[in-house]
Design a protein around this motif. Structure first.
Motif, mmCIF file in Angstrom:
data_model
loop_
_atom_site.group_PDB
_atom_site.id
_atom_site.type_symbol
_atom_site.label_atom_id
_atom_site.label_comp_id
_atom_site.label_asym_id
_atom_site.label_seq_id
_atom_site.Cartn_x
_atom_site.Cartn_y
_atom_site.Cartn_z
ATOM 1 N N GLN A 1 38.588 50.670 34.978
ATOM 2 C CA GLN A 1 38.022 49.100 35.012
ATOM 3 C C GLN A 1 39.341 48.144 35.356
ATOM 4 N N VAL B 1 39.106 37.656 38.714
ATOM 5 C CA VAL B 1 38.606 38.624 37.814
ATOM 6 C C VAL B 1 37.188 39.235 37.727
ATOM 7 N N GLN B 2 36.824 40.322 37.414
ATOM 8 C CA GLN B 2 35.235 40.556 37.257
ATOM 9 C C GLN B 2 35.130 41.015 35.870
ATOM 10 N N VAL B 3 35.128 40.159 35.007
ATOM 11 C CA VAL B 3 34.915 40.527 33.655
ATOM 12 C C VAL B 3 34.194 39.605 32.806
ATOM 13 N N THR B 4 33.157 40.185 32.011
ATOM 14 C CA THR B 4 31.989 39.380 31.535
ATOM 15 C C THR B 4 32.633 38.407 30.521
ATOM 16 N N MET C 1 38.326 44.304 27.492
ATOM 17 C CA MET C 1 38.098 45.517 28.193
ATOM 18 C C MET C 1 38.118 46.790 27.196
ATOM 19 N N LYS D 1 43.664 45.159 40.773
ATOM 20 C CA LYS D 1 43.432 45.148 42.306
ATOM 21 C C LYS D 1 43.338 43.909 42.845
ATOM 22 N N PRO D 2 42.297 42.989 42.501
ATOM 23 C CA PRO D 2 42.398 41.437 43.110
ATOM 24 C C PRO D 2 43.441 40.683 42.409
ATOM 25 N N GLU E 1 40.601 48.548 38.751
ATOM 26 C CA GLU E 1 39.458 47.894 39.784
ATOM 27 C C GLU E 1 39.046 46.702 39.853
ATOM 28 N N HIS E 2 38.983 45.917 38.623
ATOM 29 C CA HIS E 2 38.482 44.755 38.444
ATOM 30 C C HIS E 2 39.523 43.662 37.814
ATOM 31 N N ILE E 3 40.611 44.112 37.787
ATOM 32 C CA ILE E 3 41.740 43.037 37.370
ATOM 33 C C ILE E 3 42.926 43.193 38.163
#
Length: 538
Positions: A64, A99-102, A137, A71-72, A67-69
């Protein structure tokens, strides 16, 4: 973005993050120390700025992160809309756009970063920015929801708690879909920082009970909380008593039922058990089957369980006192048969029973600690050795083996494991008193146990409620269990805010319905009888 309260620095300004990435990393690594799973990942943020991520690889999901931190954040600025070159707004830009984290927070103090990292968060530091971004994470593999091992039921849910606190709270939320359900989470243990959740129903539970539970948890000062059992030993009223004053359960449905009665539940991250307070004596011989079955069967099973409880506590002491002091209480033929069986035993009855009881306790403990496939075989071999071989060797008489076997079976019928242990502990002084003073010794021991039970309290509630003090209205769910539609009110001894379970008209409506059905049945039987009589007349 979720903001959290920052820990104040020891000296104003001395603990703040600087604009130098190198200085911040050196300070952070000095606080974290050397560790094999500590990862520092340097990279170019948006291809322009030096940045570093710090995390423990054993606590986070590296897939994760990639993929979500990572890479962008490593993509070129042309791929990001509304990209800003202003470093002062960089952290907020990353959170809102990249980032795509909640869950995430920002921090400005070095001392606040290590506690977050050891909990499974990722820290992002940027050159020229005196603010860190913390991203949650955490990912730890846990076993799935399974049937509880210590509280199995015939008819009822098959789900039990797991070690992860979020999963356990989700199981409670799934069953208790009410906006009144409150959860207070706080860390406990100076080294473990275990998260402890206090759960209650805001409109039902007594506010004084909730405040008292919070107070007892808040004053715990220890370096580690590994399991819910640690908290139980800190918050119970009488630590020297053999009887448990806090109920532990693996079942979410049992916890929800307790919350609906106005009790308070305590869950600990990493423990598959929930603690329920206050706990009373009659709770320890009740199971979920009592309520999922019809009330007649539930009451019968509960009475059988009480008989088994009496067996496990009093039967060996009664046997020793009768054999040693009052054999005239037995029928003559039976007394002669017992005397014949004990003819070759060199020990008095009290020593004989104590030897067998200790042997059974050792066998039981060894069976529990061994793997399941070996434990079953050991129990069979142990019972054969302790039973037949002990009789053949002249160490025990056959009637003593029968008495000890009934006692052991009776102790297995007690649903609560810790309550069963308390009864097993008290069995030994009762046997010794009976061996010294006969029936008088057994009675003295029984009176002392009852007096101790009357003295106990659990969070301000008498342990023997509703028997003592006499709350007759609450006896509907004690020795027997009346129909659910008759239990219109919650237990009064819990001092709850909302006592109503059912509308006032429901019990009367059910009673009228039952009486009406009975009347209709009588009318039908009369009609059938008249019809049959008419046909005979014809």
């Amino acid at each position: 973005m979720q903001k959290q309260q920052s820990c104040p620095p020891s000296a104003p300004g001395s603990d703040s993050l600087s604009h130098s990435l190198t200085d911040n990393l050196e300070s952070l690594l000095a606080l974290l120390g050397q560790s094999g799973d500590l990862v520092v990942r340097d990279f170019l943020l948006f291809g322009k700025y030096q940045a570093s991520m710090v995390f423990f690889s054993s606590l986070v999901s590296q897939e994760q992160i990639q993929e979500h931190i990572l890479k962008p954040l490593m993509a070129r600025p042309s791929g990001h809309p509304d990209f800003t070159d202003n470093l002062a707004d960089m952290v907020h830009y990353i959170w809102n756009t990249a980032v795509q984290v909640t869950q995430g927070t920002t921090e400005q103090f070095i001392s606040s970063l290590p506690p977050a990292i050891v909990k499974g968060e990722l820290v992002l530091l940027i050159e020229g920015v005196n603010e860190a971004l913390l991203l949650d994470m955490r990912q730890i593999d846990m076993r799935g929801v399974e049937q509880p091992q210590t509280e199995q039921v015939i008819r009822g849910p098959r789900e039990g708690y797991v070690e992860k606190l979020e999963n356990n709270l989700a199981l409670l939320r799934y069953r208790l879909q009410s906006t009144d359900f409150r959860i207070e989470i706080s860390p406990l243990g100076t080294r473990t920082q275990s998260r402890v959740a206090l759960c209650y129903l805001d409109s039902v539970a007594d506010p004084h009970l909730v405040a008292e539970a919070m107070r007892r948890i808040s004053i715990i000062e220890t370096d580690s909380i590994i399991d819910a059992g640690y908290i139980e030993q800190f918050i119970e009223d009488q630590p020297l008593s053999p009887f448990p004053q806090v109920q532990s359960t693996e079942r979410p449905d049992k916890t929800v039922a307790a919350l609906l009665e106005g009790r308070v539940a305590i869950l600990v991250d990493g423990s598959p058990f929930a603690l329920v307070v206050p706990a009373l004596f009659n709770q320890f011989f009740q199971t979920v089957d009592d309520y999922t079955e019809r009330f007649i069967m539930g009451s019968l099973i509960r009475l059988i369980r009480l008989v088994a409880l009496s067996f496990s506590l009093f039967f060996p002491a009664i046997y020793v006192s009768v054999i040693s002091f009052n054999p005239e209480l037995m029928p003559t033929d039976f007394a002669v048969a017992i005397s014949g069986g004990r003819a070759g035993v060199p020990f008095p009855a009290v020593i004989e029973v104590l030897i067998m009881e200790v042997s059974m306790e050792v066998l039981r403990e060894a069976t529990i600690r061994l793997p399941q496939m070996i434990g079953g075989a050991l129990s069979i071999v142990g019972v054969l050795v302790i039973g037949q071989a002990a009789v053949a060797a002249g160490l025990a008489s056959p009637i003593t083996v029968v008495i000890v076997a009934l006692t052991t079976i009776g102790s297995f019928a007690t649903p609560a494991y810790n309550a069963a242990i308390a009864l097993r502990m008290l069995r030994f002084p009762l046997i010794i008193l009976a061996g010294m003073f006969g029936m008088y010794g057994g009675m003295i021991g029984t009176i002392l146990i009852i007096n101790h039970l009357l003295f106990l309290e659990s969070f301000g509630v008498p342990y023997m409620s509703p028997f003592i003090p006499g709350k007759w209205r609450d006896w509907k769910d004690t020795l027997v269990r009346v129909p659910l539609w008759w239990m219109r009110r919650r237990p009064s001894f819990l001092h709850i805010q909302d006592s109503s379970r059912l509308p006032a008209s429901i019990p009367g409506a059910y009673a009228d319905q039952i009486l009406q059905q009975g009347g209709e049945a009588d009318e039908h039987s009369k009609a059938d009888h008249n019809a049959a009589g008419g046909s005979r007349d014809q």
